[in-house]
Design a protein around this motif. Structure first.
Motif, PDB file in Angstrom:
ATOM      1  N   ALA A   1       0.887  -1.168   0.000  1.00  0.00           N
ATOM      2  CA  ALA A   1       0.000   0.000   0.000  1.00  0.00           C
ATOM      3  C   ALA A   1       0.920   1.211   0.000  1.00  0.00           C
ATOM      4  N   ILE A   2       1.506   1.475  -1.165  1.00  0.00           N
ATOM      5  CA  ILE A   2       2.506   2.530  -1.300  1.00  0.00           C
ATOM      6  C   ILE A   2       1.845   3.795  -1.841  1.00  0.00           C
ATOM      7  N   SER A   3       2.389   4.939  -1.424  1.00  0.00           N
ATOM      8  CA  SER A   3       1.941   6.240  -1.917  1.00  0.00           C
ATOM      9  C   SER A   3       0.437   6.424  -1.720  1.00  0.00           C
ATOM     10  N   ALA A   4      -0.310   6.593  -2.833  1.00  0.00           N
ATOM     11  CA  ALA A   4      -1.756   6.805  -2.725  1.00  0.00           C
ATOM     12  C   ALA A   4      -2.450   5.639  -2.042  1.00  0.00           C
ATOM     13  N   GLY A   5      -1.869   4.439  -2.146  1.00  0.00           N
ATOM     14  CA  GLY A   5      -2.444   3.271  -1.481  1.00  0.00           C
ATOM     15  C   GLY A   5      -2.405   3.388   0.025  1.00  0.00           C
ATOM     16  N   SER A   6      -1.372   4.053   0.562  1.00  0.00           N
ATOM     17  CA  SER A   6      -1.286   4.230   2.016  1.00  0.00           C
ATOM     18  C   SER A   6      -2.369   5.191   2.512  1.00  0.00           C
TER      19      SER A   6
ATOM     20  N   GLU B   1      -1.131  -8.549   5.441  1.00  0.00           N
ATOM     21  CA  GLU B   1      -0.533  -9.868   5.293  1.00  0.00           C
ATOM     22  C   GLU B   1       0.920  -9.805   5.769  1.00  0.00           C
ATOM     23  N   PRO B   2       1.494 -10.925   6.206  1.00  0.00           N
ATOM     24  CA  PRO B   2       2.914 -10.915   6.577  1.00  0.00           C
ATOM     25  C   PRO B   2       3.776 -10.433   5.414  1.00  0.00           C
ATOM     26  N   ASN B   3       4.800  -9.649   5.737  1.00  0.00           N
ATOM     27  CA  ASN B   3       5.769  -9.135   4.759  1.00  0.00           C
ATOM     28  C   ASN B   3       5.177  -8.112   3.794  1.00  0.00           C
ATOM     29  N   SER B   4       3.994  -7.600   4.076  1.00  0.00           N
ATOM     30  CA  SER B   4       3.441  -6.528   3.251  1.00  0.00           C
ATOM     31  C   SER B   4       3.977  -5.187   3.753  1.00  0.00           C
ATOM     32  N   ASN B   5       3.749  -4.112   2.989  1.00  0.00           N
ATOM     33  CA  ASN B   5       4.335  -2.807   3.322  1.00  0.00           C
ATOM     34  C   ASN B   5       3.324  -1.685   3.151  1.00  0.00           C
ATOM     35  N   ILE B   6       3.552  -0.619   3.924  1.00  0.00           N
ATOM     36  CA  ILE B   6       2.730   0.584   3.804  1.00  0.00           C
ATOM     37  C   ILE B   6       3.629   1.805   3.964  1.00  0.00           C
TER      38      ILE B   6
ATOM     39  N   THR C   1       8.567   3.876   5.502  1.00  0.00           N
ATOM     40  CA  THR C   1       7.862   2.716   4.961  1.00  0.00           C
ATOM     41  C   THR C   1       7.923   1.632   6.027  1.00  0.00           C
ATOM     42  N   LEU C   2       6.776   1.098   6.387  1.00  0.00           N
ATOM     43  CA  LEU C   2       6.710   0.101   7.452  1.00  0.00           C
ATOM     44  C   LEU C   2       6.300  -1.257   6.900  1.00  0.00           C
ATOM     45  N   GLY C   3       7.008  -2.303   7.380  1.00  0.00           N
ATOM     46  CA  GLY C   3       6.575  -3.657   7.104  1.00  0.00           C
ATOM     47  C   GLY C   3       5.415  -4.001   8.026  1.00  0.00           C
TER      48      GLY C   3
ATOM     49  N   ILE D   1      -0.071   1.252  13.577  1.00  0.00           N
ATOM     50  CA  ILE D   1      -0.635   1.594  12.267  1.00  0.00           C
ATOM     51  C   ILE D   1      -1.566   0.482  11.803  1.00  0.00           C
ATOM     52  N   ALA D   2      -1.133  -0.767  11.977  1.00  0.00           N
ATOM     53  CA  ALA D   2      -1.965  -1.919  11.627  1.00  0.00           C
ATOM     54  C   ALA D   2      -2.717  -2.404  12.865  1.00  0.00           C
ATOM     55  N   ASP D   3      -3.940  -2.890  12.650  1.00  0.00           N
ATOM     56  CA  ASP D   3      -4.754  -3.430  13.748  1.00  0.00           C
ATOM     57  C   ASP D   3      -4.566  -4.933  13.903  1.00  0.00           C
ATOM     58  N   GLY D   4      -3.878  -5.558  12.955  1.00  0.00           N
ATOM     59  CA  GLY D   4      -3.648  -6.985  13.050  1.00  0.00           C
ATOM     60  C   GLY D   4      -2.984  -7.518  11.797  1.00  0.00           C
ATOM     61  N   ILE D   5      -2.500  -8.754  11.874  1.00  0.00           N
ATOM     62  CA  ILE D   5      -1.867  -9.420  10.734  1.00  0.00           C
ATOM     63  C   ILE D   5      -2.626 -10.707  10.452  1.00  0.00           C
ATOM     64  N   ALA D   6      -2.958 -10.931   9.194  1.00  0.00           N
ATOM     65  CA  ALA D   6      -3.693 -12.127   8.782  1.00  0.00           C
ATOM     66  C   ALA D   6      -3.021 -12.722   7.554  1.00  0.00           C
ATOM     67  N   ASN D   7      -2.903 -14.038   7.532  1.00  0.00           N
ATOM     68  CA  ASN D   7      -2.250 -14.704   6.416  1.00  0.00           C
ATOM     69  C   ASN D   7      -3.088 -14.698   5.148  1.00  0.00           C
TER      70      ASN D   7
END
Length: 444
Positions: free
Chosen positions: A105-110, A122-127, A187-189, A198-204
């Motif tokens: 979720a880079i740039s406008a996606g964030s 998801e694990p290893n995703s980025n914002i 940029t955060l993983g 920033i994230a409320d949780g991680i889901a596979n």
């Protein structure tokens, strides 16, 4: 009288009993209602076409009485204007919206993610990394960066996220100890995003996300892009626009130089048709831009067959170009695309003229007549004695043309004015091979 009162009392007790029973059973009835989740994919480039697709998807979710909307996000960004529109659309929506980042979720996606009620990854995703750039990758005006940073900051604050981190994703001057240094965009993983709130949780995967939300038994409805929306998103892509315009102009050029039974012309017009149709579907092109293009094209054709001293051609080019630029989502996209198309086709025109100028429609506009002595033409290297001689034009002088002087055909030129065919003329001077004439009226 007593019986009437007794009946009334009994009725009142019955009504109260029904009300109490309904209030007891209502939560059970509501919980028994089938839960519905709508899933909408936010992928590829963020553009106005995506905004229109999300607007339609949200309408469907409301009509379907959805309990939540999940945005599955995987994008490297796109148009700031489109992202702002999507963000406002999300914020206004009454149905809870969950951003599920599946990749990036880079740039406008964030910004779109921050606008949602909750963010899962998801694990290893980025914002992050939301700096604003032009289509060519250059830095924009600092005012635009400030505006975008403010939008990111407000979106994060409204959803209870760390607004300083959100601003640091846009502004490299923001320094947060332990997270970023000055001059770096944040940029955060997925793990870091969860750690810093920033994230409320991680889901596979989606099923795991639904369990975390307590919606594992919900019916899932996926809203897909319609064929028209897919076409609109494709042809309005800033990187596709130059390609379409180049093909459009090239098809028309090839049709002029090389006979192809109309195939190159059809391909060229089809490319222009896709460009305007796609932008029209996406809501960018109005009828006025299409009208300007059509009128411009007609004027250019008129210039080919009916010489108008370039007036028709110049006006046609201006109208055609204006129609193309106005039809685009952003006028700069249309202008850049048109500039690239003109540059490529200028090179193509040179090649076609050099090797194929004797073929195709263009062949009809090339003068093939040969001047020789057998046809009455003579050279003018010894024509000084023509000064003062009278003759008659056998073609229009614009200002050059042909005249007969003492029974011989000569190439002549007027003093700058136009002279009609059949007009009496007089030679006033000879400059090398150039015979200069003017109108001459025979007096009775």
């Amino acid at each position: 009288m007593y019986l009437t009162r007794k009946v009334a009392l009994t009725s009142m007790v019955a009504i109260l009993f029904v009300i109490q029973l309904f209030s007891f059973l209502y939560p059970v009835i509501v919980s028994a209602k089938e839960q519905v989740i709508y899933v909408v994919k936010v992928e590829q480039t963020i553009d106005k076409g995506l905004a229109r697709y999300l607007d339609r998807a949200f309408d469907e979710a409301n009509e379907g009485d959805a309990d939540a909307i999940i945005l599955e996000i995987n994008t490297l960004g796109g148009s700031v204007d489109a992202a702002v529109d999507i963000g406002e659309l999300i914020i206004r929506e009454q149905i809870p919206i969950i951003a599920f980042i599946k990749g990036n979720a880079i740039s406008a996606g964030s910004y779109i993610s921050f606008s949602a009620d909750k963010i899962f990854m998801e694990p290893n995703s980025n914002i992050g990394a939301a700096a604003v750039r032009t289509i060519s990758g250059e830095e924009v005006d600092p005012k635009i960066t400030s505006f975008w940073a403010s939008k990111m900051e407000n979106a994060a604050k409204q959803q209870g996220k760390n607004d300083e981190i959100a601003r640091g994703m846009v502004d490299p001057n923001v320094e947060i100890p332990g997270i970023s240094k000055k001059g770096e965009l944040i940029t955060l993983g997925s793990d870091e995003a969860l750690q810093y709130g920033i994230a409320d949780g991680i889901a596979n995967n989606r099923n795991e996300l639904l369990k975390l939300l307590g919606l594992e038994n919900a019916r899932v409805e996926e809203v897909s892009l319609s064929p028209a929306e897919m076409l609109a998103r494709l042809v309005t892509n800033p990187f596709v626009i130059p390609f379409l315009l180049t093909i459009g102009l090239a098809g028309i050029l090839i049709e002029l130089f090389i006979p192809g039974f109309g195939i190159p012309g059809i391909v060229g017009l089809s490319a222009f048709g896709l460009y305007f149709f796609g932008n029209y579907l996406a809501g960018f092109a109005g009828l006025e831009s299409i009208f300007l293009f059509v009128i411009g094209f007609i004027l250019m054709v008129i210039e080919l067959f009916v010489p108008g001293f370039g007036i028709f051609g110049v006006i046609g080019v201006i109208l055609l170009g204006s129609g193309i630029v106005l039809a685009a989502e952003n006028s700069s996209y249309g202008f850049i695309g048109l500039t690239i198309a003109l540059f490529v086709n200028t090179i193509l025109a040179f090649i076609l003229f050099k090797y194929f100028s004797y073929r195709g429609i263009w062949n009809h506009f090339i003068l093939k007549e040969e001047q020789n002595k057998a046809m009455g033409y003579v050279s003018h290297d010894k024509d000084v004695n023509l000064i003062g001689k009278k003759g008659k034009t056998v073609s229009k002088l614009r200002p050059a043309g042909i005249a007969i002087i003492e029974g011989i055909r000569y190439d002549v030129v007027s003093e700058g004015n136009f002279i009609n065919m059949g007009q009496d003329i007089e030679v006033i001077r000879v400059d090398g091979t150039k015979i200069v004439v003017r109108e001459f009226e025979i007096k009775n």
